[in-house]
Design an enzyme around this catalytic site. Sequence first.
Site, mmCIF file in Angstrom:
data_model
loop_
_atom_site.group_PDB
_atom_site.id
_atom_site.type_symbol
_atom_site.label_atom_id
_atom_site.label_comp_id
_atom_site.label_asym_id
_atom_site.label_seq_id
_atom_site.Cartn_x
_atom_site.Cartn_y
_atom_site.Cartn_z
ATOM 1 N N SER A 22 -31.058 20.591 6.821
ATOM 2 C CA SER A 22 -32.221 20.171 6.035
ATOM 3 C C SER A 22 -32.418 21.113 4.831
ATOM 4 O O SER A 22 -32.520 20.670 3.681
ATOM 5 C CB SER A 22 -33.450 20.182 6.953
ATOM 6 O OG SER A 22 -34.634 20.151 6.225
ATOM 7 N N LYS B 194 -31.181 20.477 0.333
ATOM 8 C CA LYS B 194 -31.984 20.633 -0.887
ATOM 9 C C LYS B 194 -31.353 21.679 -1.809
ATOM 10 O O LYS B 194 -31.360 21.546 -3.028
ATOM 11 C CB LYS B 194 -33.422 21.009 -0.517
ATOM 12 C CG LYS B 194 -34.143 19.820 0.145
ATOM 13 C CD LYS B 194 -35.440 20.180 0.822
ATOM 14 C CE LYS B 194 -35.255 20.844 2.136
ATOM 15 N NZ LYS B 194 -36.319 20.753 3.120
ATOM 16 N N HIS C 57 -33.597 31.170 -1.475
ATOM 17 C CA HIS C 57 -34.499 30.365 -0.650
ATOM 18 C C HIS C 57 -35.084 31.235 0.446
ATOM 19 O O HIS C 57 -34.360 31.982 1.105
ATOM 20 C CB HIS C 57 -33.734 29.202 -0.011
ATOM 21 C CG HIS C 57 -34.588 28.396 0.909
ATOM 22 N ND1 HIS C 57 -35.453 27.430 0.453
ATOM 23 C CD2 HIS C 57 -34.753 28.438 2.260
ATOM 24 C CE1 HIS C 57 -36.092 26.902 1.482
ATOM 25 N NE2 HIS C 57 -35.688 27.505 2.595
ATOM 26 N N ASP D 217 -33.424 13.753 3.578
ATOM 27 C CA ASP D 217 -34.003 14.879 4.335
ATOM 28 C C ASP D 217 -35.513 14.709 4.478
ATOM 29 O O ASP D 217 -36.081 14.977 5.537
ATOM 30 C CB ASP D 217 -33.682 16.212 3.646
ATOM 31 C CG ASP D 217 -34.475 17.333 4.296
ATOM 32 O OD1 ASP D 217 -34.236 17.582 5.484
ATOM 33 O OD2 ASP D 217 -35.378 17.900 3.647
ATOM 34 N N ARG E 9 -38.352 13.838 12.505
ATOM 35 C CA ARG E 9 -38.122 14.946 13.459
ATOM 36 C C ARG E 9 -39.446 15.574 13.864
ATOM 37 O O ARG E 9 -39.642 15.964 15.014
ATOM 38 C CB ARG E 9 -37.230 16.010 12.813
ATOM 39 C CG ARG E 9 -35.767 15.595 12.678
ATOM 40 C CD ARG E 9 -35.012 16.555 11.764
ATOM 41 N NE ARG E 9 -35.189 17.935 12.141
ATOM 42 C CZ ARG E 9 -35.188 18.960 11.286
ATOM 43 N NH1 ARG E 9 -35.005 18.766 9.995
ATOM 44 N NH2 ARG E 9 -35.361 20.181 11.715
#
Length: 434
Positions: free
Chosen positions: A183, A187, A82, A161, A168
């Site tokens: 968050s 995922k 990621h 999320d 947020r």
Amino acid sequence: MRMYDVIKKKRDGGELTHDEIAFAVKGFTDGSVPEKQMSALCMAVFLQGMSDRECACLTGEMAASGDMLDLSEFGELTADKHSTGGVGDKTTLVLAPMCAALGMKVAKMSGRGLGHTGGTVDKLESIPGFSTDLSATRFTEQVRNVGIAVAGQSADLAPADKKLYRLRDECAEVESIPLIASSIMSKKLAAGSKNIVLDVKCGDGAFMKTPEDARALAEAMVKIGTAHGRRMAAVITDMDSPLGEGIGNSIEVNEAVELLRGGGPDDLRELCVTVCALLCWMCFGKTEDEGRRMAEDVLDSGRAYESFLEWIKAQGGDTGVFANDGLLPVAETVIPVKAESDGYVSITGCERIGIAALYLGAGRKNPGDEIDRTAGIILRRKHGDRVSKGDVVLEMYASEVSDVEAAKAELGECIRVTDHAPESFPVVKDIIVY
Ligand code: URA
């Protein structure tokens, strides 16, 4: 249990129990906890922080709010990576086929670009016919048969999320390390891979501007993943300059293909080799040296390129465009920007380069905006390179939708030629394993 008491406990610096966190997340997801109360809790977390245990609980609850991909048939071999997002980051396009050619199973959910940062889905969709809309069955089948599947993020992945991020964003609660870490990791946990490397970008073009913040985010995410039984590592990488030379969708696919064919820029190669070597350690128990050798060999032998072509074909992409050393077409109008004096190229605003690419049509201001996949920028000289007056420093690739003057103005603010060589940094600044 009352949400009022959960908020008050966090507001006063207390540590929430698993049950209290689960109550808040489940209630927010099913609508029994109103947005105003969830926002108050997020603000309390923003101000008071969260312990490692609280972060792990929050992440687990958000991951479990939707579908959890079951990749258990692939054992220890599943690999995911990621990136926290940057300018010119085409790492997945090279790394995924490197890992698949080495026998790993790459099951990846990716996003679209927004603002100055690009997204892997947009880049892949520059290839004619390529689809990132895969059903769960097709996704797992492709991981089984080809070793890689990259899909757009489904709405059923960590829906808590998705809802929380929007809240947020509206309530000035985004820039909190426990909330960002949970968050992102919710995922990643839901996407199912056993081995996860996080590329936390650091610098002007990144979400995390300082090495301290990047390290804190990386450590928080590595701890969350480890608490949930995943093997984790993080690299902190430079985003004071774009990664590689190209910014823009087709332009970045072409750069990735050039690297897979044995060329390509050094910084992109170094990042791909470093992350692949880490995954060789995590998936196969190799040492760092062995991992690096495997990563270099899979690139240099052309095996990663073969795996790339197989992957593109499996997702409907036309690999004919790459036949006979072919590349994707890019915008025909090429506007060079030349050095006005002798000296060294100095890049002082990576985010502005991403915004310039957006003005040319390569990015979107708002979700859902149309983009021009052929537009973008190629840096013919990188930060710290010596140039003579009249040398081409960069080229803008423009079409009728491009605002060339706005792009030029952005670039003029952040790419200059200086008398002295500017300070330069390695692409990989730090590696964190837990
Ligand atoms: N990216 C995410 O997915 N979540 C955040 O909170 C911030 C960036």
